[in-house]
Every structure is written in C-alpha cells, then in structure tokens.
Design a protein around this motif. Structure first.
Motif, PDB file in Angstrom:
ATOM      1  N   SER A  16       0.978  -1.270  -0.017  1.00 47.41           N
ATOM      2  CA  SER A  16      -0.124   0.027   0.009  1.00 47.41           C
ATOM      3  C   SER A  16       0.731   1.312  -0.029  1.00 47.41           C
ATOM      4  CB  SER A  16      -0.764  -0.042   1.237  1.00 47.41           C
ATOM      5  OG  SER A  16      -0.181  -0.007   2.437  1.00 47.41           O
ATOM      6  N   LEU A  19       1.511   2.574  -3.533  1.00 47.06           N
ATOM      7  CA  LEU A  19       0.336   2.648  -4.185  1.00 47.06           C
ATOM      8  C   LEU A  19       0.031   4.283  -4.247  1.00 47.06           C
ATOM      9  CD1 LEU A  19      -2.346  -0.010  -3.023  1.00 47.06           C
ATOM     10  CD2 LEU A  19      -0.754   0.181  -5.258  1.00 47.06           C
ATOM     11  N   THR A  20       0.026   4.981  -5.408  1.00 47.46           N
ATOM     12  CA  THR A  20      -0.270   6.338  -5.600  1.00 47.46           C
ATOM     13  C   THR A  20      -1.648   6.612  -6.544  1.00 47.46           C
ATOM     14  OG1 THR A  20       0.902   6.723  -7.464  1.00 47.46           O
ATOM     15  CG2 THR A  20       2.028   6.718  -5.045  1.00 47.46           C
ATOM     16  N   ALA A  21      -1.976   7.790  -6.723  1.00 42.30           N
ATOM     17  CA  ALA A  21      -3.176   8.325  -7.791  1.00 42.30           C
ATOM     18  C   ALA A  21      -2.429   8.049  -8.837  1.00 42.30           C
ATOM     19  CB  ALA A  21      -3.216   9.761  -7.299  1.00 42.30           C
ATOM     20  N   ALA A  23      -6.505   6.675  -8.793  1.00 42.70           N
ATOM     21  CA  ALA A  23      -7.249   5.470  -8.457  1.00 42.70           C
ATOM     22  C   ALA A  23      -8.263   5.336  -9.275  1.00 42.70           C
ATOM     23  CB  ALA A  23      -7.829   5.783  -6.873  1.00 42.70           C
ATOM     24  N   SER A  91      -2.311   4.767  -0.090  1.00 38.35           N
ATOM     25  CA  SER A  91      -3.028   4.507  -1.130  1.00 38.35           C
ATOM     26  C   SER A  91      -4.385   5.106  -1.203  1.00 38.35           C
ATOM     27  CB  SER A  91      -3.578   2.925  -1.103  1.00 38.35           C
ATOM     28  OG  SER A  91      -4.130   2.751   0.243  1.00 38.35           O
ATOM     29  N   PRO A  92      -4.676   5.748  -2.734  1.00 40.02           N
ATOM     30  CA  PRO A  92      -5.573   6.692  -2.812  1.00 40.02           C
ATOM     31  C   PRO A  92      -7.062   6.106  -2.859  1.00 40.02           C
ATOM     32  CG  PRO A  92      -5.045   6.066  -4.988  1.00 40.02           C
ATOM     33  CD  PRO A  92      -3.928   5.584  -3.755  1.00 40.02           C
ATOM     34  N   PHE A 132      -4.701  -1.304 -12.543  1.00 39.13           N
ATOM     35  CA  PHE A 132      -4.309  -0.780 -11.219  1.00 39.13           C
ATOM     36  C   PHE A 132      -3.516  -1.925 -10.430  1.00 39.13           C
ATOM     37  CE2 PHE A 132      -8.066   1.619 -12.433  1.00 39.13           C
ATOM     38  CZ  PHE A 132      -7.649   3.187 -12.320  1.00 39.13           C
ATOM     39  N   HIS A 164      -6.567  -2.163  -0.426  1.00 39.23           N
ATOM     40  CA  HIS A 164      -5.974  -0.905  -0.758  1.00 39.23           C
ATOM     41  C   HIS A 164      -5.713  -0.889  -2.501  1.00 39.23           C
ATOM     42  CE1 HIS A 164      -4.558   0.529   3.241  1.00 39.23           C
ATOM     43  NE2 HIS A 164      -5.075  -0.404   3.318  1.00 39.23           N
ATOM     44  N   GLY A 166      -4.618   1.427  -6.169  1.00 41.58           N
ATOM     45  CA  GLY A 166      -4.127   2.571  -6.659  1.00 41.58           C
ATOM     46  C   GLY A 166      -3.153   2.171  -7.953  1.00 41.58           C
ATOM     47  N   THR A 167      -2.228   3.056  -8.127  1.00 39.06           N
ATOM     48  CA  THR A 167      -1.332   2.959  -9.211  1.00 39.06           C
ATOM     49  C   THR A 167      -0.020   2.492  -8.484  1.00 39.06           C
ATOM     50  OG1 THR A 167      -2.675   4.295 -10.795  1.00 39.06           O
ATOM     51  CG2 THR A 167      -0.171   3.948 -11.169  1.00 39.06           C
TER      52      THR A 167
END
Length: 198
Positions: A16, A19-21, A23, A91-92, A132, A164, A166-167
């Motif tokens: 997690s 994990l970034t934007a 989402a 995570s977003p 994702f 979780h 995100g990217t």
C-alpha cells in the motif's frame, strides 16, 4: 485489459505504501464492486458489504482509529503508532469488505466467510484487470472492537479485508512461492491415500 492467464501466473502484491494516484474513477469503482460480487455463494445469500474510504475520508477516519490504537498501545514504538494512525494511506482508495455472515439453517457460517474472502480476491483481480494494483490488509482496524464500531460494524460483522487500490509507483518484487507438490496429495485409483497424509 490484462490477459487473465498471464495475470494469474504473475500476480504480485504491491504494498500500500507504493500505491499512488490515480485511483479508479466512479465508473471503474462500480465495475470493481460488481466484479467482486461475482463469486461462488452457496444459497445466494450475499453475506458481505462494502465500505469505501477515499479522498479526505482516509485521513479523517484513520485519525479516529489511530487514536484508538494509541490508547490501547501506549508503549508501542513511535513508528508503529504512526503507521496505525494512517491505516488508509497513502493508497488513494481503500475498500473494506465486511463479512456479514450469520447463522443459517443450511449454510455454515464458515462457507459464508469463505465467500467474503473470495470477494476480496476478486476485487484485487478486478483492480489489476483495470490497470491498477492492490494489496489486501487487515491489522488493528480489522480486529479491534472499538475500531470496528467506528467503521459501523454491528453484531457478528467482521472485516474480511481492507483492499488498498491505486497505481503502482514502482514494479513489485517477486517473493518465494509455496512448493506446490509438497502441498498436494493425489488419491490412488483404489481410493486410498498415502499413509503420511497430514
């Protein structure tokens, strides 16, 4: 879209913290939840539900749960307290899968709980199919009674997992996998099993 066989052969969890934007958007989120719900479900009971934690809610809800952790664990290391005060970040998007399993005259609670676990895994696969990455977590927020109350759980409800999504900010690292042959038993033609079967 990702080839299913290749995905299943190479699936790896992205932590997690990595994990970034961006989402999933609103339409993608609706798809994720629909796909997650397409699981084996004895009796078609749908004994699960979702809690969506996104945007500013991640910090606000996390702070409430973090305060509970700090109160219950006054001697915890600062690093651990900091981590538990931000359980839904960075995570977003976090989707809590809540098992609503309950007594049933024909279907054991255990089977209902397994279905909620299948929802978690389907949700992860769906996230990867949309491009994702995801991680399935539990922890303090999933097991502490006060935290579960903050999350709105009631009765016998339990957190099956926090997914979780995100990217990925960097490629995931492979890890050692189970030795499948050592975990596999084949029944002989006469119906017998090896004597050392555990």
């Amino acid at each position: 879209m990702t080839d299913l066989y290749t995905h299943l052969k190479t699936r790896r969890t992205v932590p997690s913290a990595k994990l970034t934007a961006p989402a999933p958007n609103e339409d993608q989120l609706a798809d994720l939840l629909e796909i997650a719900s397409r699981v084996p479900d004895h009796g078609k009971l749908a004994r699960w539900r979702f809690i969506i934690v996104a945007g500013e809610a991640r910090g606000a809800l996390g702070a409430r749960i973090g305060a509970l952790y700090a109160s219950a664990n006054p001697d915890a290391p600062d690093e651990k307290r900091l981590k538990e005060s931000h359980p839904f970040e960075p995570s977003p998007l976090v989707i809590a899968v809540v098992s609503t399993a309950a007594d049933h005259p024909k279907i054991p609670v255990w089977e209902q709980e397994l279905t909620a676990g299948a929802v978690c895994l389907n949700l992860m696969h769906a996230a990867y199919a949309l491009g994702f990455s995801a991680q399935w977590l539990t922890g303090f927020a999933a097991t502490d009674h006060g935290a579960m109350t903050v999350l709105g759980l009631s009765g016998e409800e339990r957190i099956a997992g926090f997914i979780h999504i995100g990217t990925a900010s960097e490629p995931p690292v492979e890890r050692a996998r189970p030795d499948v042959p050592s975990l596999t038993t084949t029944v002989a033609a006469d119906g017998s099993l090896p004597h050392n079967t555990q």
